[in-house]
Design an enzyme around this catalytic site. Structure first.
Site, PDB file in Angstrom:
ATOM      1  N   HIS A  19       0.844  -1.207   0.000  1.00 45.73           N
ATOM      2  CA  HIS A  19       0.000   0.000   0.000  1.00 45.73           C
ATOM      3  C   HIS A  19       0.878   1.255   0.000  1.00 45.73           C
ATOM      4  O   HIS A  19       0.622   2.206  -0.739  1.00 45.73           O
ATOM      5  CB  HIS A  19      -0.893   0.039   1.257  1.00 45.73           C
ATOM      6  CG  HIS A  19      -1.969  -1.007   1.283  1.00 45.73           C
ATOM      7  ND1 HIS A  19      -2.181  -1.834   2.369  1.00 45.73           N
ATOM      8  CD2 HIS A  19      -2.901  -1.363   0.355  1.00 45.73           C
ATOM      9  CE1 HIS A  19      -3.211  -2.638   2.109  1.00 45.73           C
ATOM     10  NE2 HIS A  19      -3.652  -2.381   0.890  1.00 45.73           N
ATOM     11  N   LYS A  43     -18.000  -6.215   7.801  1.00 52.61           N
ATOM     12  CA  LYS A  43     -16.794  -7.010   8.052  1.00 52.61           C
ATOM     13  C   LYS A  43     -16.369  -6.858   9.500  1.00 52.61           C
ATOM     14  O   LYS A  43     -16.574  -5.811  10.098  1.00 52.61           O
ATOM     15  CB  LYS A  43     -15.657  -6.497   7.169  1.00 52.61           C
ATOM     16  CG  LYS A  43     -15.627  -7.116   5.791  1.00 52.61           C
ATOM     17  CD  LYS A  43     -14.278  -6.797   5.154  1.00 52.61           C
ATOM     18  CE  LYS A  43     -14.222  -7.142   3.685  1.00 52.61           C
ATOM     19  NZ  LYS A  43     -13.009  -6.627   3.050  1.00 52.61           N
ATOM     20  N   ARG A  92      -1.552  -6.243  -8.402  1.00 57.00           N
ATOM     21  CA  ARG A  92      -0.299  -6.933  -8.103  1.00 57.00           C
ATOM     22  C   ARG A  92      -0.013  -8.037  -9.100  1.00 57.00           C
ATOM     23  O   ARG A  92       1.112  -8.260  -9.511  1.00 57.00           O
ATOM     24  CB  ARG A  92      -0.365  -7.562  -6.694  1.00 57.00           C
ATOM     25  CG  ARG A  92      -0.381  -6.557  -5.574  1.00 57.00           C
ATOM     26  CD  ARG A  92      -0.912  -7.177  -4.316  1.00 57.00           C
ATOM     27  NE  ARG A  92      -2.290  -7.607  -4.495  1.00 57.00           N
ATOM     28  CZ  ARG A  92      -3.085  -8.035  -3.533  1.00 57.00           C
ATOM     29  NH1 ARG A  92      -2.613  -8.137  -2.300  1.00 57.00           N
ATOM     30  NH2 ARG A  92      -4.325  -8.381  -3.766  1.00 57.00           N
ATOM     31  N   SER A 130      -3.107  -7.779   2.718  1.00 59.28           N
ATOM     32  CA  SER A 130      -3.469  -7.589   4.133  1.00 59.28           C
ATOM     33  C   SER A 130      -3.938  -8.908   4.740  1.00 59.28           C
ATOM     34  O   SER A 130      -3.632  -9.233   5.884  1.00 59.28           O
ATOM     35  CB  SER A 130      -4.586  -6.557   4.259  1.00 59.28           C
ATOM     36  OG  SER A 130      -4.140  -5.309   3.817  1.00 59.28           O
TER      37      SER A 130
HETATM   38  O1  PNS Z   1      -8.875  -3.024   0.051  1.00 57.69           O
HETATM   39  P1  PNS Z   1     -10.087  -3.632  -0.588  1.00 57.69           P
HETATM   40  O2  PNS Z   1     -10.901  -4.395   0.452  1.00 57.69           O
HETATM   41  O3  PNS Z   1      -9.757  -4.446  -1.799  1.00 57.69           O
HETATM   42  O4  PNS Z   1     -10.996  -2.395  -1.079  1.00 57.69           O
HETATM   43  C1  PNS Z   1     -12.248  -2.610  -1.662  1.00 57.69           C
HETATM   44  C2  PNS Z   1     -13.015  -1.270  -1.791  1.00 57.69           C
HETATM   45  C3  PNS Z   1     -13.100  -0.570  -0.457  1.00 57.69           C
HETATM   46  C4  PNS Z   1     -12.301  -0.382  -2.771  1.00 57.69           C
HETATM   47  C5  PNS Z   1     -14.427  -1.619  -2.341  1.00 57.69           C
HETATM   48  O5  PNS Z   1     -15.008  -2.621  -1.561  1.00 57.69           O
HETATM   49  C6  PNS Z   1     -15.351  -0.408  -2.364  1.00 57.69           C
HETATM   50  O6  PNS Z   1     -15.194   0.473  -3.190  1.00 57.69           O
HETATM   51  N1  PNS Z   1     -16.306  -0.368  -1.412  1.00 57.69           N
HETATM   52  C7  PNS Z   1     -17.210   0.739  -1.242  1.00 57.69           C
HETATM   53  C8  PNS Z   1     -18.612   0.362  -1.699  1.00 57.69           C
HETATM   54  C9  PNS Z   1     -18.727   0.469  -3.181  1.00 57.69           C
HETATM   55  O7  PNS Z   1     -18.481   1.489  -3.787  1.00 57.69           O
HETATM   56  N2  PNS Z   1     -19.090  -0.672  -3.806  1.00 57.69           N
HETATM   57  C10 PNS Z   1     -19.202  -0.773  -5.234  1.00 57.69           C
HETATM   58  C11 PNS Z   1     -17.833  -1.082  -5.821  1.00 57.69           C
HETATM   59  S1  PNS Z   1     -17.954  -1.401  -7.509  1.00 57.69           S
END
Ligand code: PNS
Length: 189
Positions: A19, A43, A92, A130
């Site tokens: 990150h 979560k 990645r 993570s």
């Molecule tokens: O670090 P992560 O868990 O891969 O991040 C995922 C994240 C937070 C980017 C994704 O879950 C997200 O954007 N969540 C917010 C809700 C949302 O916008 N959902 C639609 C995504 S297409």
């Protein structure tokens, strides 16, 4: 001249060297970068949102154009609220691509004006996630080269609360020793 602001959304539970690498790369191409920690009530995270935010703030204190915020709801809505025109995400390996592509296209459907920009972290971080860091730490493995030192310390404290207590005690006795030293200097002068 147009200034480009980007949002780097994620769970960051915990933030890793991967990150940090991406934040550094993002800070070089965007005028402003907001690292946005998702407040996800569904979560059960290892670290609280406040802890994750604090860790990210310490990790990014050296970057003038990087800030750390928290958000809930849709990423695209948050990005619009803060005036961002791009979403930064890391890829990645090919295994990330499918999920990231799906998310980027959904975000584009929801907010056509917002671009998703993918960047690749250094290959030495390409296997770090993570989830694996949490697992390795929980099973007593060494996570020192996977996360910044302050995150490693927090993980060690999480796994062994006695360590946290010992650190608090150590800091308190160091503070007392310093106070004693200052007092004795004052009485001598
Ligand atoms: O670090 P992560 O868990 O891969 O991040 C995922 C994240 C937070 C980017 C994704 O879950 C997200 O954007 N969540 C917010 C809700 C949302 O916008 N959902 C639609 C995504 S297409």
């Amino acid at each position: 001249m147009k200034r480009i602001k980007a949002v780097y959304p994620g769970s960051f539970d915990p933030p890793t060297n991967g990150h940090l690498d991406l934040i550094e790369r993002g800070s070089k191409i965007f005028d402003e970068l907001v690292v946005a920690v998702l407040r996800n009530l569904e979560k059960a995270p290892l670290f609280s949102v406040a802890d994750r935010r604090n860790m990210l703030e310490s990790m990014t204190s050296g970057f003038d154009n990087v800030s750390v915020e928290t958000f809930d709801g849709l990423t695209v809505e948050y990005a619009m609220t803060v005036g961002a025109s791009a979403v930064l995400r890391g890829i990645r390996a090919i295994s990330d691509y499918e999920y990231e592509l799906q998310m980027a296209l959904m975000n584009r459907k929801l907010q056509p004006g917002l671009e998703t920009v993918f960047m690749m972290p250094a290959e030495k971080y390409s296997y770090i996630s993570s989830r694996l860091v949490r697992e390795v730490a929980q099973l007593g493995g060494n996570i020192d080269s996977l996360v910044p030192e302050l995150v490693a310390q927090k993980l060690r404290e999480k796994m062994d609360p006695a360590l946290k207590f010992a650190n608090v005690e150590r800091k308190a006795s160091e503070r007392k020793a310093l106070e004693r030293k200052t007092r004795s200097r004052k009485t001598r002068s």
